[in-house]
Design an enzyme around this catalytic site. Structure first.
Site, PDB file in Angstrom:
ATOM      1  N   SER A  15       7.446   1.531 -20.125  1.00 30.84           N
ATOM      2  CA  SER A  15       8.137   2.069 -18.964  1.00 30.84           C
ATOM      3  C   SER A  15       7.557   2.391 -17.760  1.00 30.84           C
ATOM      4  CB  SER A  15       8.924   3.432 -19.452  1.00 30.84           C
ATOM      5  OG  SER A  15       9.620   4.144 -18.528  1.00 30.84           O
ATOM      6  N   LYS A  66      21.932   6.744 -24.600  1.00 25.67           N
ATOM      7  CA  LYS A  66      22.538   7.048 -23.714  1.00 25.67           C
ATOM      8  C   LYS A  66      23.911   7.694 -24.004  1.00 25.67           C
ATOM      9  CE  LYS A  66      20.567   4.340 -20.041  1.00 25.67           C
ATOM     10  NZ  LYS A  66      20.982   3.467 -18.758  1.00 25.67           N
ATOM     11  N   ASN A  87      22.172   9.165 -18.474  1.00 24.55           N
ATOM     12  CA  ASN A  87      20.783   9.019 -18.595  1.00 24.55           C
ATOM     13  C   ASN A  87      19.676   9.942 -17.939  1.00 24.55           C
ATOM     14  OD1 ASN A  87      21.221   8.555 -15.722  1.00 24.55           O
ATOM     15  ND2 ASN A  87      20.241   6.881 -15.319  1.00 24.55           N
ATOM     16  N   ASP A 102      22.819   6.209 -12.687  1.00 24.83           N
ATOM     17  CA  ASP A 102      22.534   4.561 -12.535  1.00 24.83           C
ATOM     18  C   ASP A 102      23.586   3.981 -11.441  1.00 24.83           C
ATOM     19  OD1 ASP A 102      20.530   4.142 -14.576  1.00 24.83           O
ATOM     20  OD2 ASP A 102      22.265   3.910 -16.076  1.00 24.83           O
ATOM     21  N   GLY A 130      28.855  -4.562 -19.272  1.00 19.47           N
ATOM     22  CA  GLY A 130      28.441  -3.606 -20.146  1.00 19.47           C
ATOM     23  C   GLY A 130      28.050  -2.315 -19.571  1.00 19.47           C
ATOM     24  N   ALA A 132      25.645  -0.798 -17.820  1.00 14.72           N
ATOM     25  CA  ALA A 132      25.206  -0.817 -16.651  1.00 14.72           C
ATOM     26  C   ALA A 132      26.413  -1.142 -15.592  1.00 14.72           C
ATOM     27  CB  ALA A 132      24.150  -1.704 -16.238  1.00 14.72           C
ATOM     28  N   GLY A 243      16.215  -5.948  -8.284  1.00 15.95           N
ATOM     29  CA  GLY A 243      16.583  -5.058  -9.316  1.00 15.95           C
ATOM     30  C   GLY A 243      15.837  -3.821  -9.536  1.00 15.95           C
TER      31      GLY A 243
END
Length: 279
Positions: A15, A66, A87, A102, A130, A132, A243
């Site tokens: 991460s 999440k 999140n 997000d 999905g 996101a 992104g």
């Protein structure tokens, strides 16, 4: 005070959130640390117990937790409740409150380089349906754009998004083939699936033959930084959006909720790109 922040998820060893939040702490002139708290489903209760005992000021939540985290919270923001996912968790006087950053993080990331893009005449195409995509759809609808159409393999899954609408925003559910045929209608195309992510870097979710040069093409995949879709769009003369900018801005919003510091982070987009490239 020294802030105690972190991330839970599995796996999270690679991460970039610690690097991002270290930059934010420095920028804000604050003391603190951002640590990784990794654990599988079996270990999750112990990980959360550890966070409670440490009285962390806040933490991020990534896959696969999440949705699961909702059961451990004392309170949940209305948008996060509607989305069914969290999140970001904030410690408010010992009580944990969950948010979803997000969608708004995505909107911040696109408005920074394209400040006039989102208005009541804007038509958006969302690729994928999905988790996101849900957050991004909800945030775009709240911007009161004209249209947010959704293209997905399963139309049923996309149709469930209609419950997230507010105001007069129009939404049609399309197949990918139908979306390809009317690409020129859109001001913004947002690719929200994992298609094109490493190691499948040659994969591309739709063909861009009908793309207008005035369209902004955005892909939330950031490994690779420039996906096959973005390369194709750029070669056709369209504007592109990467992104990793969303990654940065959803982090900015989380940091804001933990510290009440509203940071200007636009200059960090390129530094994050360099970090992703290993430079």
């Amino acid at each position: 005070m020294a802030y105690k922040l972190g991330l839970i998820g599995h796996p999270i060893g690679h991460s970039l959130s610690p690097w991002i939040h270290d930059q934010f702490l420095d920028l804000a002139g604050l003391e603190g640390e951002y640590k990784l708290y990794e654990g599988d489903h079996q270990a999750l209760p112990n990980v959360l117990k550890q966070l409670k005992e440490k009285a962390v000021d806040g933490f991020n939540v990534t896959v696969p937790y999440k949705q699961v985290i909702v059961d451990y919270l004392d309170d949940i923001d209305e948008d996060a409740k509607i989305l069914g996912a969290v999140n970001t968790v904030v410690n408010v006087d010992g009580r944990w409150k969950g948010y979803s950053t997000d969608g708004e993080g995505y909107v911040r990331s696109i408005v920074e380089p394209f400040p006039n893009l989102l208005n009541n005449n804007t038509s958006v195409l969302l690729l994928g349906a999905g988790g996101a995509a849900r957050g991004i759809y909800r945030a775009l609808v709240q911007q009161q754009v004209k249209t947010v159409d959704i293209a997905n393999r399963s139309k049923d899954k996309a149709e469930a998004f209609l419950a997230l609408r507010t105001g007069d925003v129009k939404t049609s559910v399309l197949s990918y083939h139908e979306a390809e045929a009317q690409l020129a209608e859109y001001d913004l195309i947002v690719q929200t699936t994992s298609v094109g992510m490493k190691p499948h870097v040659e994969d591309q979710i739709i063909q861009l033959d009908n793309l207008s040069k005035d369209t902004v093409v955005s892909d939330i995949v950031y490994q690779p930084i420039t996906t096959s879709l973005l390369k194709d769009a750029k070669q056709r003369g369209a504007k592109i959006h990467h992104g990793h900018a969303m990654l940065l801005y959803q982090g900015q919003l989380a940091f804001e909720k933990w510290t009440n510091k509203n940071l200007d982070v636009a200059h960090l987009v390129d530094r994050l790109e360099n970090k992703l490239r290993g430079e």
